[in-house]
Design an enzyme around this catalytic site. Structure first.
Site, PDB file in Angstrom:
ATOM      1  N   ASP A 245       5.351  32.694 -37.934  1.00  0.00           N
ATOM      2  CA  ASP A 245       6.872  32.850 -38.023  1.00  0.00           C
ATOM      3  C   ASP A 245       7.026  34.022 -37.028  1.00  0.00           C
ATOM      4  O   ASP A 245       6.014  34.481 -36.283  1.00  0.00           O
ATOM      5  CB  ASP A 245       7.178  33.616 -39.540  1.00  0.00           C
ATOM      6  CG  ASP A 245       8.415  33.740 -39.798  1.00  0.00           C
ATOM      7  OD1 ASP A 245       9.281  33.537 -39.074  1.00  0.00           O
ATOM      8  OD2 ASP A 245       9.012  33.757 -41.093  1.00  0.00           O
TER       9      ASP A 245
HETATM   10  C1  BGC Z   1      12.292  33.650 -40.336  1.00  0.00           C
HETATM   11  C2  BGC Z   1      12.056  32.213 -40.325  1.00  0.00           C
HETATM   12  C3  BGC Z   1      12.832  31.677 -38.997  1.00  0.00           C
HETATM   13  C4  BGC Z   1      12.714  32.624 -37.916  1.00  0.00           C
HETATM   14  C5  BGC Z   1      13.334  32.126 -36.632  1.00  0.00           C
HETATM   15  C6  BGC Z   1      12.237  34.491 -39.057  1.00  0.00           C
HETATM   16  O1  BGC Z   1      12.782  35.830 -39.294  1.00  0.00           O
HETATM   17  O2  BGC Z   1      11.634  34.177 -41.477  1.00  0.00           O
HETATM   18  O3  BGC Z   1      12.540  31.466 -41.328  1.00  0.00           O
HETATM   19  O4  BGC Z   1      12.627  30.432 -38.860  1.00  0.00           O
HETATM   20  O5  BGC Z   1      13.147  34.030 -38.354  1.00  0.00           O
HETATM   21  O6  BGC Z   1      14.688  32.456 -36.617  1.00  0.00           O
END
Ligand code: BGC
Length: 682
Positions: A245
């Protein structure tokens, strides 16, 4: 480039031609690409917009990886895209076919935007009702989430992009999410939290996983050898790649050696630092090749080397059919929770007062955070109802700021529709389950002056309903997407007979929830203890004899149904047969006993032999049946070895457990009138 070779062979040939620098470049994203690529896979526009980007390698013909968010439509502020209802709404249809179509639409628009890795779906089990990302998920049951995940992933991936099952693992709260440590025993991890991911891998054939921000038993997800290695590779045989993530990578050597393939979105650990670790022999060349192989073989498998992207970030991917589909999902996801005195469906030529901010001025069509979609338009409830009511209708409005004033407006109408909402978002949990602001008082003030008061909940998760006995009707419409008001009106006026069911339990009080103690949520000193163990969601209500307000699986219709004639094909199965793929087959008759066409969701729960320490009963099959009035149809349900197995943490294995299992069939976790037994022999 020889497509007659297998993806693995092609990946290996390519890896043999790569320098260490080429390899490292595949293992992380870049946040600001320095120069434009200039090969066949060049994107016409710089890849701004994509939330994750791995530049192409022109020398070797490796295309760029373009990653975009989007649980309910292409995210990251893309223009000209469709805003779908939140995944929790889609899941409320209890219809995997709908979820598959949902995936198709999402995959189609992502691919059309040039996205080759779609960061969807979010499949974590909802453990904490206050969880700020409940709306992005499917609900509280692991089997259910797995069915929906596989269906959506297959839909996304058949349109071009590689899907991404997230967030792996034990990502069940936003509070303290960058450091929170989930303390959870191995059996619970396997039987509850891993299950949807197992379905995503084994049935959905998902190409990528995203490891989560949180720690599991003191170790960050993205460097956790047990969950990235033992569970995913050894146990599930996952062949795709794991990306972190955004900002969830916390080390170079541990992360690389314990199973993280790719850092997102930048190179702070997997760039120069990873190269240095390889040169210092702290990460082996073979390990690097393994990570690169996971990525390249998946790219080959999905044809990224053999076909051009479907468009660019600036493409318009909308269409009339997509608008209609968004409305269809909202209609199929709207749950009728209460309907006293047959307030609904509304009659023609009505006089209606629409009350509440979300009713007109600020429709609540979606949740907040990285899943946010820039909607092309949102039809407000007031607009949708007014259009549907036509010239015969008299539709007034009050924003509900002042409950007394709103009550005055409501008192002059035949029917009062109070549209209330929550503001759920990634990054924070709700402080409690109450409707924010003055909305409870608003409902109560309106209900006092109008006996025909209907509450529409535009929420992303459960809310407390202090006024449940004061209002005549309640509809859970979730975050319904761009077609909000049109879908709502179709359900309220009976153009669509509601057939959605709750994918999570709605609690009666703030205390009567599975995670009411502080050490469970939000945690103490950074640790959230999963002491409820297997008793997540309805399992806990059943195990503790707690009355929910509305149970898991519940929902009303404008018609009525009867489920009868439970028949079990074979009452005895051997453990061995089950291990070799045998399934138990159960049939029931489903009858529409009312005066309207409609659809019922039949649910099958399995009760383990008591000695296994399992929750009282758990969902292991369901089916949705459309029936004309007075029609009867048989429904076949089948359950496989998973329903008769438990995980043994001592030898780290799933085992089929002999014994007598209860088979319970009905229309919610609390309404299971049909009972039978299946015995599993050694
Ligand atoms: C989120 C993810 C997301 C990523 C990219 C993160 O803060 O937890 O779900 O895909 O950001 O935007």
């Amino acid at each position: 480039m020889n497509p007659s070779l297998s993806p693995e062979e092609r990946a290996n040939l390519l890896i043999a031609a790569m320098t260490l620098n080429d390899k490292i470049a595949m293992l992380h994203g870049v946040t600001a690409p320095k120069k434009k690529a200039a090969n066949a896979y060049d994107f016409a526009l710089p890849p701004i917009g994509y939330v994750g980007y791995v530049p192409p390698n022109p020398r070797l013909g490796i295309p760029a990886l373009t990653l975009a968010d989007g649980r309910a439509g292409v995210g990251n502020m893309a223009k000209d895209v469709t805003l779908l209802p939140a995944p929790i709404a889609a899941a409320s249809s209890w219809d995997p076919v709908l979820l598959n179509e949902f995936g198709h639409l999402l995959g189609n628009e992502e691919w059309g935007k040039g996205t080759n890795v779609a960061l969807s779906p979010s499949i974590d089990v909802v453990r904490v009702p206050e969880w700020g990302r409940t709306f992005e998920s499917y609900g509280e049951d692991p089997y259910f989430n797995g069915v929906m995940a596989a269906a959506e992933i297959q839909g996304i991936q058949s349109e071009g992009p590689i899907a991404n099952a997230n967030m792996y693992l034990t990502m069940n709260q936003e509070s303290d999410r960058f450091r929170e440590d989930s303390i959870v025993d191995e059996r619970t991890m396997q039987e509850i939290y891993l299950l949807p991911f197992a379905a995503a891998v084994e049935e959905g054939h998902v190409g990528t996983l995203m490891c989560a921000y949180v720690k599991t038993n003191e170790i960050y997800s993205c460097q956790n050898a047990q969950i990235l290695g033992d569970f995913v590779r050894k146990q599930l045989g996952f062949q795709g790649w794991v990306m972190s993530d955004w900002g969830a990578t916390h080390s170079t050597v541990d992360a690389a050696n314990h199973g993280l393939d790719q850092q997102m979105p930048d190179d702070s650990y997997f760039g120069a630092a990873l190269k240095a670790a390889v040169l210092a022999d702290r990460v082996s060349q073979a390990k690097i090749d393994e990570h690169v192989r996971h990525i390249l073989a998946t790219m080959f498998k999905f044809g990224l080397f053999d076909k051009a992207p479907g468009g660019t970030w600036m493409s318009n991917v909308r269409s009339r059919q997509h608008d209609q589909f968004s409305r269809h999902v909202a209609e199929q996801g709207t749950i009728l929770l209460k309907n006293d005195g047959d307030l609904l469906p509304l009659k023609e030529g009505p006089s209606i007062a629409v009350i509440g901010e979300a009713g007109k001025n600020k429709p609540k069509a979606e949740g907040g955070g990285s899943s946010g979609v820039a909607p092309p338009y949102v039809v407000s409830p007031w607009e949708g109802i007014r259009k549907r009511a036509g010239s015969g209708g008299n539709i007034s409005y009050d924003d509900g700021d002042d409950p007394a004033k709103a009550a005055e407006v409501a008192s002059t109408a035949q029917t009062a529709i109070v549209v209330v909402h929550t503001d759920e978002t990634e990054g924070s949990d709700r402080p409690n389950l109450q409707l924010p602001g003055n909305q409870d008082q608003l409902i109560q003030a309106v209900a006092k002056v109008n006996r025909r008061t209907l509450v529409v909940l535009d929420t992303g998760g459960p809310v407390l309903m202090l006024w449940v006995n004061q209002v005549a009707a309640i509809v859970e419409a979730w975050y319904p997407g761009q077609e909000d008001g049109n879908a709502l009106a179709a359900v309220l006026f009976g153009d669509v007979n509601p057939s959605a069911r709750l994918p999570l339990t709605l609690p009666r009080t703030a205390e009567a929830i599975p995670t009411s103690r502080k050490e469970q949520w939000p945690g103490v000193e950074g640790h959230s203890t999963y002491s409820e163990r297997l008793n997540v969601g309805y399992r806990w209500y059943d195990a503790t004899g707690t009355e929910p307000l509305f149970p898991f699986g519940f929902g009303l219709s404008y018609t009525t149904f009867r489920v009868s004639h439970l028949s079990i094909k074979r009452h005895t199965l051997s453990a061995d047969e089950l291990l070799h793929g045998a399934t138990a087959s159960i049939t029931v008759d489903v009858t529409n006993t009312g005066a309207r066409d409609g659809a019922e969701v039949v649910q099958l729960y399995v009760a383990h032999p008591a000695a296994n320490g399992e929750p009282p009963h758990q969902l292991f099959a369901f089916g949705k049946v459309s029936l004309r009035r007075e029609e009867t149809k048989p429904l076949k349900l089948s359950v496989d070895r998973r329903a008769f197995s438990i995980y043994n943490p001592t030898d780290h294995r799933w085992k089929v457990k002999p014994g007598a299992y209860g088979i319970l069939v009905g229309t919610s976790s609390r309404d299971l009138p049909l009972k039978g037994t299946i015995t599993v022999q050694k």
